[in-house]
Design an enzyme around this catalytic site. Structure first.
Site, PDB file in Angstrom:
ATOM      1  N   ASP A 148       0.860  -1.351  -0.051  1.00  0.00           N
ATOM      2  CA  ASP A 148      -0.013   0.080   0.155  1.00  0.00           C
ATOM      3  C   ASP A 148       0.987   1.225  -0.038  1.00  0.00           C
ATOM      4  O   ASP A 148       2.125   1.169  -0.155  1.00  0.00           O
ATOM      5  CB  ASP A 148      -1.021  -0.089   1.199  1.00  0.00           C
ATOM      6  CG  ASP A 148      -0.176   0.265   2.590  1.00  0.00           C
ATOM      7  OD1 ASP A 148       0.908   0.397   2.642  1.00  0.00           O
ATOM      8  OD2 ASP A 148      -1.119   0.320   3.561  1.00  0.00           O
TER       9      ASP A 148
ATOM     10  N   CYS B  64       3.394  -2.932   3.912  1.00  0.00           N
ATOM     11  CA  CYS B  64       2.583  -1.780   4.307  1.00  0.00           C
ATOM     12  C   CYS B  64       3.384  -1.220   5.304  1.00  0.00           C
ATOM     13  O   CYS B  64       4.554  -1.423   5.312  1.00  0.00           O
ATOM     14  CB  CYS B  64       1.133  -2.293   4.786  1.00  0.00           C
ATOM     15  SG  CYS B  64       1.129  -3.182   6.335  1.00  0.00           S
TER      16      CYS B  64
ATOM     17  N   THR C  66       3.269  -1.280   8.723  1.00  0.00           N
ATOM     18  CA  THR C  66       3.579  -2.056   9.901  1.00  0.00           C
ATOM     19  C   THR C  66       3.653  -3.412   9.402  1.00  0.00           C
ATOM     20  O   THR C  66       4.216  -4.213  10.105  1.00  0.00           O
ATOM     21  CB  THR C  66       2.798  -2.108  10.874  1.00  0.00           C
ATOM     22  OG1 THR C  66       1.396  -2.469  10.466  1.00  0.00           O
ATOM     23  CG2 THR C  66       2.515  -0.657  11.348  1.00  0.00           C
TER      24      THR C  66
ATOM     25  N   HIS D 233       9.224 -24.010   9.734  1.00  0.00           N
ATOM     26  CA  HIS D 233       8.310 -24.707  10.568  1.00  0.00           C
ATOM     27  C   HIS D 233       6.922 -24.192  10.316  1.00  0.00           C
ATOM     28  O   HIS D 233       6.003 -25.309  10.474  1.00  0.00           O
ATOM     29  CB  HIS D 233       8.377 -24.150  12.023  1.00  0.00           C
ATOM     30  CG  HIS D 233       9.759 -24.670  12.775  1.00  0.00           C
ATOM     31  ND1 HIS D 233       9.678 -24.452  14.231  1.00  0.00           N
ATOM     32  CD2 HIS D 233      10.565 -25.372  12.376  1.00  0.00           C
ATOM     33  CE1 HIS D 233      10.804 -25.031  14.726  1.00  0.00           C
ATOM     34  NE2 HIS D 233      11.594 -25.496  13.309  1.00  0.00           N
TER      35      HIS D 233
ATOM     36  N   HIS E  96       5.727 -30.678  12.183  1.00  0.00           N
ATOM     37  CA  HIS E  96       5.285 -29.380  11.526  1.00  0.00           C
ATOM     38  C   HIS E  96       4.004 -29.629  10.617  1.00  0.00           C
ATOM     39  O   HIS E  96       3.306 -28.987  10.323  1.00  0.00           O
ATOM     40  CB  HIS E  96       6.224 -28.692  10.867  1.00  0.00           C
ATOM     41  CG  HIS E  96       7.495 -28.175  12.002  1.00  0.00           C
ATOM     42  ND1 HIS E  96       6.926 -27.521  13.141  1.00  0.00           N
ATOM     43  CD2 HIS E  96       8.632 -28.558  12.022  1.00  0.00           C
ATOM     44  CE1 HIS E  96       8.163 -27.206  13.929  1.00  0.00           C
ATOM     45  NE2 HIS E  96       9.196 -28.048  13.334  1.00  0.00           N
TER      46      HIS E  96
HETATM   47  C1  RB5 Z   1      -1.607   2.801   6.584  1.00  0.00           C
HETATM   48  O1  RB5 Z   1      -1.465   4.444   7.047  1.00  0.00           O
HETATM   49  C2  RB5 Z   1      -1.134   1.991   7.373  1.00  0.00           C
HETATM   50  O2  RB5 Z   1      -2.442   1.840   8.100  1.00  0.00           O
HETATM   51  C3  RB5 Z   1      -1.083   0.552   6.793  1.00  0.00           C
HETATM   52  O3  RB5 Z   1       0.182   0.612   5.624  1.00  0.00           O
HETATM   53  C4  RB5 Z   1      -0.511  -0.603   7.692  1.00  0.00           C
HETATM   54  O4  RB5 Z   1       0.192  -0.314   8.413  1.00  0.00           O
HETATM   55  C5  RB5 Z   1      -1.598  -1.232   8.125  1.00  0.00           C
HETATM   56  O5  RB5 Z   1      -1.659  -2.280   8.967  1.00  0.00           O
END
Ligand code: RB5
Length: 150
Positions: free
Chosen positions: A8, A65, A67, A98, A134
């Site tokens: 994203d 993304c 995080t 695993h 596993h």
């Molecule tokens: C976008 O601002 C952010 O929320 C997205 O990239 C991600 O981190 C969501 O989990």
């Protein structure tokens, strides 16, 4: 090996570095977007990548993304997807060994390009152990999917 790639706006800066690495290493890939810095919903890109892996159009997937959390949650809702959310090399290796993870997710706001490439290398070059315990544990995940994803 063909790799499905998705990000994203929160992962848009790391993605070209990842694509260059894949090209240099000779991996085939499909880039499912996004392609601009405009704010988008991570869900849509996680779904495209997860579907392509679940349908075996691609062998493995990589999602970026901010995080890695939203992407991994979304991808793991797709039947047949085991997405590992990894910000260290050890976890990336272990999620293949695993968990036989078929998608990797991480966050551009958490790691830099150097660590990302080491994580990706570990993920792409480690094979599932095929150890009985596993295989058994993954079979339990698959059984739950069969029960819940009707
Ligand atoms: C976008 O601002 C952010 O929320 C997205 O990239 C991600 O981190 C969501 O989990």
């Amino acid at each position: 090996m063909k790799i499905a790639i998705g990000c994203d706006h929160g992962g848009i800066n790391l993605k070209p570095i990842l694509l260059k690495y894949l090209e240099e290493k000779g991996y085939e890939y499909e880039d499912f977007g996004c392609y601009e810095k405009t704010s988008v919903d991570y869900n849509d890109y996680a779904l495209k990548v997860a579907n392509s892996v679940a349908k075996k159009e691609c062998d493995l997937g990589i999602l970026i993304c901010g995080t890695g959390i939203g992407m991994s949650i979304m991808a793991n809702k797709v039947k047949g997807i085991r997405c590992g959310h990894c910000h260290d090399v050890f976890s990336a290796k272990m999620t293949r060994l695993h968990n036989d993870a078929n998608v990797l997710a991480f966050g551009e706001r958490v790691i830099g390009p150097g660590l990302m490439l080491e994580i990706v290398e570990a993920f792409l070059t480690t094979k599932f152990s095929n150890d009985e315990r596993h295989v058994r544990r993954i079979a339990k995940i698959t059984a739950l999917e069969e029960e819940n994803f009707k």
